[in-house]
Design a protein around this motif. Structure first.
Motif, PDB file in Angstrom:
ATOM      1  N   ASP A  97     -21.162  13.895  -1.309  1.00 56.21           N
ATOM      2  CA  ASP A  97     -20.973  12.671  -0.133  1.00 56.21           C
ATOM      3  C   ASP A  97     -20.735  11.381  -0.725  1.00 56.21           C
ATOM      4  OD1 ASP A  97     -21.389  14.652   2.382  1.00 56.21           O
ATOM      5  OD2 ASP A  97     -23.221  15.092   0.691  1.00 56.21           O
ATOM      6  N   CYS A 154     -14.028   2.614  -2.033  1.00 60.85           N
ATOM      7  CA  CYS A 154     -14.634   3.980  -1.879  1.00 60.85           C
ATOM      8  C   CYS A 154     -14.160   4.600  -3.172  1.00 60.85           C
ATOM      9  CB  CYS A 154     -14.034   4.913  -0.910  1.00 60.85           C
ATOM     10  SG  CYS A 154     -14.353   4.522   0.758  1.00 60.85           S
ATOM     11  N   HIS A 169     -26.358  11.671   8.312  1.00 58.15           N
ATOM     12  CA  HIS A 169     -25.557  10.802   8.764  1.00 58.15           C
ATOM     13  C   HIS A 169     -25.278  10.969  10.232  1.00 58.15           C
ATOM     14  CE1 HIS A 169     -21.321   8.980   8.969  1.00 58.15           C
ATOM     15  NE2 HIS A 169     -22.288   7.818   8.691  1.00 58.15           N
ATOM     16  N   HIS A 193     -20.504   7.482   0.927  1.00 56.46           N
ATOM     17  CA  HIS A 193     -20.814   6.803   2.102  1.00 56.46           C
ATOM     18  C   HIS A 193     -20.638   5.141   1.658  1.00 56.46           C
ATOM     19  CE1 HIS A 193     -23.299   4.654   5.148  1.00 56.46           C
ATOM     20  NE2 HIS A 193     -22.537   5.272   5.813  1.00 56.46           N
ATOM     21  N   HIS A 248     -27.390   6.299   8.237  1.00 58.06           N
ATOM     22  CA  HIS A 248     -27.188   6.932   7.101  1.00 58.06           C
ATOM     23  C   HIS A 248     -28.551   7.049   6.190  1.00 58.06           C
ATOM     24  CE1 HIS A 248     -25.553   7.612   3.070  1.00 58.06           C
ATOM     25  NE2 HIS A 248     -25.409   8.859   3.643  1.00 58.06           N
ATOM     26  N   SER A 277     -17.218  13.729   2.966  1.00 62.73           N
ATOM     27  CA  SER A 277     -18.016  14.863   2.299  1.00 62.73           C
ATOM     28  C   SER A 277     -16.976  15.649   1.593  1.00 62.73           C
ATOM     29  CB  SER A 277     -18.611  15.553   3.195  1.00 62.73           C
ATOM     30  OG  SER A 277     -19.677  14.907   3.857  1.00 62.73           O
ATOM     31  N   ASP A 330     -29.376  14.302   2.766  1.00 62.27           N
ATOM     32  CA  ASP A 330     -28.612  13.099   3.635  1.00 62.27           C
ATOM     33  C   ASP A 330     -28.465  13.403   4.832  1.00 62.27           C
ATOM     34  OD1 ASP A 330     -27.952  11.216   1.380  1.00 62.27           O
ATOM     35  OD2 ASP A 330     -27.301  13.377   0.443  1.00 62.27           O
ATOM     36  N   GLY A 365     -14.310  13.673   6.689  1.00 64.24           N
ATOM     37  CA  GLY A 365     -14.935  12.266   6.527  1.00 64.24           C
ATOM     38  C   GLY A 365     -14.784  11.719   7.928  1.00 64.24           C
ATOM     39  N   HIS A 418     -17.505   7.622   5.504  1.00 63.77           N
ATOM     40  CA  HIS A 418     -18.374   8.614   5.055  1.00 63.77           C
ATOM     41  C   HIS A 418     -17.850   9.880   4.964  1.00 63.77           C
ATOM     42  CE1 HIS A 418     -21.707  11.648   5.849  1.00 63.77           C
ATOM     43  NE2 HIS A 418     -21.988  11.314   4.783  1.00 63.77           N
ATOM     44  N   CYS A 445     -11.421   9.849   0.007  1.00 66.01           N
ATOM     45  CA  CYS A 445     -12.033   8.758   0.908  1.00 66.01           C
ATOM     46  C   CYS A 445     -10.602   7.973   1.205  1.00 66.01           C
ATOM     47  CB  CYS A 445     -12.953   7.777  -0.012  1.00 66.01           C
ATOM     48  SG  CYS A 445     -14.269   8.763  -0.426  1.00 66.01           S
ATOM     49  N   ASP A 485     -17.300   1.412   7.855  1.00 67.38           N
ATOM     50  CA  ASP A 485     -18.099   2.361   7.212  1.00 67.38           C
ATOM     51  C   ASP A 485     -16.999   3.771   6.939  1.00 67.38           C
ATOM     52  OD1 ASP A 485     -20.884   1.200   6.843  1.00 67.38           O
ATOM     53  OD2 ASP A 485     -20.607   1.124   8.915  1.00 67.38           O
TER      54      ASP A 485
END
Lengths: 147, 147, 147, 147
Positions: free
Chosen positions: C89, C61, B91, C91, A91, D93, B89, D134, D91, D61, D89
């Motif tokens: 976003d 998060c 990813h 992450h 990332h 959006s 960004d 995500g 991620h 998220c 992780d």
């Protein structure tokens, strides 16, 4: 810090920098490799650009992938892992446009170095100015998984 | 789909594929460019590898950055934007190791194409098998911001 | 650092912490808010857990989204921006499992504070130990875009 | 698709939806759980908002973390894994702002389901409109690692 005597570090860097492949294609030279910090440099040439004349984001991603992977591989080896490490996710965030002629420096440091996965971060700078920054999650794999 | 007559698409691809820079360094050839879909191909050679002999993650990130950026630039141009788009960004997730000799195909499609930012996704496949997949957030910038 | 006198900071924190919504639902208390650093704390209760009995990743998060957003909003306001900022976003990486009864602290700092987009990073710690870390890209929007 | 008879699915959903914790705090109801697809719904209330009156990114998220984790846990169990899976992780959006009163639906599907790590994607929609999307990377862990 690695307790490698400096001459061993020099020899290791020479070996690693002689490997052909994408690091070579990117023109990146490793300048420090330990399990706690990896440094590399490259000078932006016309081959690194996207059509607007600024460095292609993929170059930054690629350098970040390289330095984080090298650090994670050394960290895994130092704790006795017999296989290698492979990247799971990269990332990368782009902060500032860069043009040809500039020498950039990448520095990778670990966020976590677990037995199974590691997370490393790398920052790319033009002098003091941050140009790109990214994080790579890596997985320790058995020798046969990459054989 | 873009309403470009096929000959115009051919001419555009020829022009875009002739640009030197990182796309050329990666060996990637664009094969379709519209505001809804971008496709590209490349054949894995020894220059794309990391030291274990598999494709370096930075190659996947770089190809994903390229095809998403091209799509976003075309989409911005088609809605009358006078500047360009730059990546914010990237990813990218790595799914499967690939070795030399394989021809990979990348396909980018938009997730959202706003006036200020866009989000594109690209998948890289070896035939039917997913090899890598990533998302790139891009920002529309004024002409002078990239001059 | 913000030049707010301490009493103004206290008043602002009191106002911000009184807002109902997701910050309140998470149980998070802002303890410092400037354009350069945002801090917050919360104590892990049974409502924060996922079925294995450890803190749900979505809590991390969410806290990271909050503290980065607050910092970016303050930074935008201090440079005269009349609208707000919204997240593009998020992450977040999870580093270490946490159980109930622990008080966690989140600290957000800026990576870049551009006019159009900002990138902030936040770390969540249990004392000295890193528990989670994330980055949020944010976009400055006009008042009518969030009206 | 899971071969669970429908009554077993109903029973499993009832059990899973009765678990207190962050899923409950978010107000999310699982409506389908298989190793290939997880669906969930929730109605936006004032507790889900950030100060501008739109859904807090941390909610998206968190829901994405939940549905991807449930899917990965079921997939791991179906291949005989005895431990659980934990997120590495997340991620996410953010695509479109949402206000109170709307019922949102999240759908998670796997990108890759390896023995050690899995990558799942989830999309959140308001009817046909994409609101957030995500990806979550998850790691299979031994029972004692989460004990």
């Amino acid at each position: 810090m690695s307790d490698l005597p400096e001459t061993n570090l020099d020899a290791m860097l020479k070996t690693m920098n002689a490997i052909k492949g994408w690091g070579h294609a990117m023109g990146v030279r490793l300048t420090l490799v330990t399990c706690e910090r990896v440094e590399a440099e490259w000078t932006v040439g016309p081959e690194h650009l996207q059509p607007y004349g600024i460095v292609h984001g993929g170059v930054h991603c690629g350098v970040i992938e390289s330095v984080c992977s090298v650090g994670a591989a050394v960290a895994a080896a130092e704790r006795g892992h017999k296989g290698g490490v492979v990247g799971l996710d990269n990332h990368t965030s782009f902060i500032r446009a860069v043009r040809t002629g500039v020498t950039l420096k990448a520095v990778a440091t670990p966020i976590t170095r677990g037995r199974t996965t590691q997370l490393w971060q790398a920052d790319i700078r033009d002098g003091e100015r941050l140009v790109a920054t990214g994080r790579v999650r890596l997985l320790a794999v058995d020798p046969e998984q990459i054989a």
